[in-house]
Design an enzyme around this catalytic site. Structure first.
Site, PDB file in Angstrom:
ATOM      1  N   ASP A  40       0.938  -1.114  -0.040  1.00  0.00           N
ATOM      2  CA  ASP A  40      -0.061  -0.058  -0.154  1.00  0.00           C
ATOM      3  C   ASP A  40       0.905   1.031   0.059  1.00  0.00           C
ATOM      4  O   ASP A  40       1.572   1.551   1.041  1.00  0.00           O
ATOM      5  CB  ASP A  40      -0.791   0.187   1.214  1.00  0.00           C
ATOM      6  CG  ASP A  40      -1.805   1.164   1.436  1.00  0.00           C
ATOM      7  OD1 ASP A  40      -2.763   1.045   0.402  1.00  0.00           O
ATOM      8  OD2 ASP A  40      -1.853   2.223   2.085  1.00  0.00           O
ATOM      9  N   TYR A  45       3.586   9.726   0.334  1.00  0.00           N
ATOM     10  CA  TYR A  45       4.423   9.146   1.279  1.00  0.00           C
ATOM     11  C   TYR A  45       5.918   9.489   0.758  1.00  0.00           C
ATOM     12  O   TYR A  45       6.686   9.172   1.607  1.00  0.00           O
ATOM     13  CB  TYR A  45       4.373   7.595   1.277  1.00  0.00           C
ATOM     14  CG  TYR A  45       2.887   7.214   1.887  1.00  0.00           C
ATOM     15  CD1 TYR A  45       1.686   7.892   2.389  1.00  0.00           C
ATOM     16  CD2 TYR A  45       2.517   5.837   1.632  1.00  0.00           C
ATOM     17  CE1 TYR A  45       0.687   7.611   2.788  1.00  0.00           C
ATOM     18  CE2 TYR A  45       1.155   5.418   1.953  1.00  0.00           C
ATOM     19  CZ  TYR A  45       0.151   6.214   2.652  1.00  0.00           C
ATOM     20  OH  TYR A  45      -1.058   5.982   2.897  1.00  0.00           O
ATOM     21  N   LYS A  74      -2.245   6.079  -4.494  1.00  0.00           N
ATOM     22  CA  LYS A  74      -3.064   6.983  -4.350  1.00  0.00           C
ATOM     23  C   LYS A  74      -2.988   8.384  -4.881  1.00  0.00           C
ATOM     24  O   LYS A  74      -1.732   8.846  -4.951  1.00  0.00           O
ATOM     25  CB  LYS A  74      -3.369   7.082  -2.777  1.00  0.00           C
ATOM     26  CG  LYS A  74      -3.674   5.833  -2.071  1.00  0.00           C
ATOM     27  CD  LYS A  74      -3.946   5.982  -0.651  1.00  0.00           C
ATOM     28  CE  LYS A  74      -3.552   4.569   0.230  1.00  0.00           C
ATOM     29  NZ  LYS A  74      -2.295   4.478   0.654  1.00  0.00           N
ATOM     30  N   HIS A 107      -6.916   9.711  -2.746  1.00  0.00           N
ATOM     31  CA  HIS A 107      -6.401   9.688  -1.221  1.00  0.00           C
ATOM     32  C   HIS A 107      -7.312  10.459  -0.146  1.00  0.00           C
ATOM     33  O   HIS A 107      -7.480   9.679   0.854  1.00  0.00           O
ATOM     34  CB  HIS A 107      -4.974  10.393  -1.148  1.00  0.00           C
ATOM     35  CG  HIS A 107      -4.125   9.889  -0.052  1.00  0.00           C
ATOM     36  ND1 HIS A 107      -2.734   9.670  -0.145  1.00  0.00           N
ATOM     37  CD2 HIS A 107      -4.522   9.453   1.085  1.00  0.00           C
ATOM     38  CE1 HIS A 107      -2.027   9.283   0.843  1.00  0.00           C
ATOM     39  NE2 HIS A 107      -3.291   9.149   1.825  1.00  0.00           N
ATOM     40  N   PRO A 272      12.169  -6.739  11.115  1.00  0.00           N
ATOM     41  CA  PRO A 272      11.746  -8.203  10.678  1.00  0.00           C
ATOM     42  C   PRO A 272      10.716  -8.966  11.153  1.00  0.00           C
ATOM     43  O   PRO A 272      10.023  -9.854  10.768  1.00  0.00           O
ATOM     44  CB  PRO A 272      13.183  -8.741  10.440  1.00  0.00           C
ATOM     45  CG  PRO A 272      14.177  -7.831  10.262  1.00  0.00           C
ATOM     46  CD  PRO A 272      13.454  -6.440  11.176  1.00  0.00           C
TER      47      PRO A 272
END
Ligand code: A2P
Length: 322
Positions: A40, A45, A74, A107, A272
């Site tokens: 996503d 971002y 987005k 968005h 992780p």
């Protein structure tokens, strides 16, 4: 094609919001190695080129094929005018190194004045960051214009599926009235403190799939000063008790609750161990009583609220949910 419809979207996705570009390429490779196939992303971002390098490296190393990945991005608020929508997607595709997206979403239902790529990318929220009191500058672009431009992207195949984020029920009803191609996905903030039962039910009644962002609640917002450290849902006694009974973590309980109620969830972790933990949340099973108890934690607490953060950070009062 691996994904025949939005119903095939992998239920637990990897969100890349707030992953700094320097770490992003490696994080995406690790996430794919770990088993994530749903990512996503968003123009806003500020890390799509790094996400793209991670995807390309994973494909080159034969960790997966392009067709096995579900990639969402987005459309940013400054590109709502019909003529800017295809250019915004093209820029995103170039950054990601892809020739199509699996899903492209509007968005926010907020149109801001256009900022050319060469001036600033991503343009973020304020019109002139160098002004003494930077603020948002709205654009007079109706959401119907933006949606019709999104439809053209689906028709040409560069976005396999299209949808919206952060729409409330009123905007969704209206969208169903003017769309020729209906939206396929609604992405909203949803977690046990903001269950959004009515909005999710409405979206599903209209045939949309729903994706929950911030499925772990406040965690993402503490570092942004938008939530307090002590409001973590992970610390709720009954969430911890359910986790202890099943032998999993509180985070897994929350993610599984999201999936089991019929939404997909997108969570980020650069650690992780937590990355794997989150993905394997799909394998646990909650009882009906667990589901009910977790839903009962609802307190309509919204962390990602333009009606709050636009005023606090951008000198602009702009509620959209109230
Ligand atoms: P980290 O990357 O250090 O794991 P979002 O809700 O935006 O997806 O953000 C998730 C936030 O919660 C991040 O700050 C992330 O930090 C943290 N997080 C992700 N998975 C877990 C987990 N399984 N347990 C605890 N914290 C988590």
């Amino acid at each position: 094609m691996n994904f025949k419809s939005v119903k095939d979207m992998p239920p637990i996705g990897f969100g890349v919001w707030k992953i700094v570009p320097d770490a992003c390429e490696q994080t995406v490779v690790e996430a794919i190695r770990c088993g994530y196939r749903h990512f996503d992303a968003a123009c806003d971002y500020g890390n799509e080129a790094a996400v793209g390098r991670g995807i390309q490296r994973a494909i080159a190393e034969e960790l997966c094929t392009r067709e096995e990945l579900w990639i969402t991005s987005k459309l940013w608020n400054t590109y709502h005018a019909a003529e800017h929508v295809p250019a915004a997607l093209e820029r995103t595709l170039n950054d990601l190194g892809l020739d199509y997206l699996d899903l492209y979403l509007i968005h926010f239902p907020i149109a801001l004045d256009y900022v050319p790529f060469e001036k600033r990318y991503p343009p973020e929220w304020v019109h002139d960051p160098d002004a003494p009191a930077p603020s948002m500058k709205l654009a007079k672009v109706p959401l119907s214009e933006t949606w019709l431009a999104m439809e053209a992207l689906k028709e040409s195949g560069v976005a396999r599926h299209i949808g919206v984020c952060n729409y409330n029920s009123g905007l969704l009803h209206d969208l169903m009235n003017y769309s020729n191609i209906p939206p396929e996905v609604l992405q909203i903030e949803a977690h046990p403190y903001l269950v959004q039962d009515k909005l999710i039910r409405l979206a599903k009644d209209y045939g949309l799939e729903v994706t929950a962002f911030s499925p772990l609640g406040s965690l993402s917002y503490v570092e942004l000063d938008m939530a307090d450290q002590d409001e973590s849902i992970l610390e709720q006694a009954n969430v911890k008790a359910i986790a202890a009974r099943i032998g999993c973590t509180a985070a897994q309980v929350l993610l599984r609750w999201g999936v089991q109620r019929g939404t997909s969830v997108v969570a980020k972790s650069t650690n992780p161990e937590r990355m794997l933990q989150n993905l394997t949340a799909q394998d646990i099973e909650l009882t009906t009583e667990d589901m009910t108890a977790i839903s009962a934690l609802n307190r309509n607490r919204r962390y990602n609220d333009p009606g709050v953060f636009c005023e606090a950070a951008f000198n602009s009062f702009h509620p959209i949910y109230d």
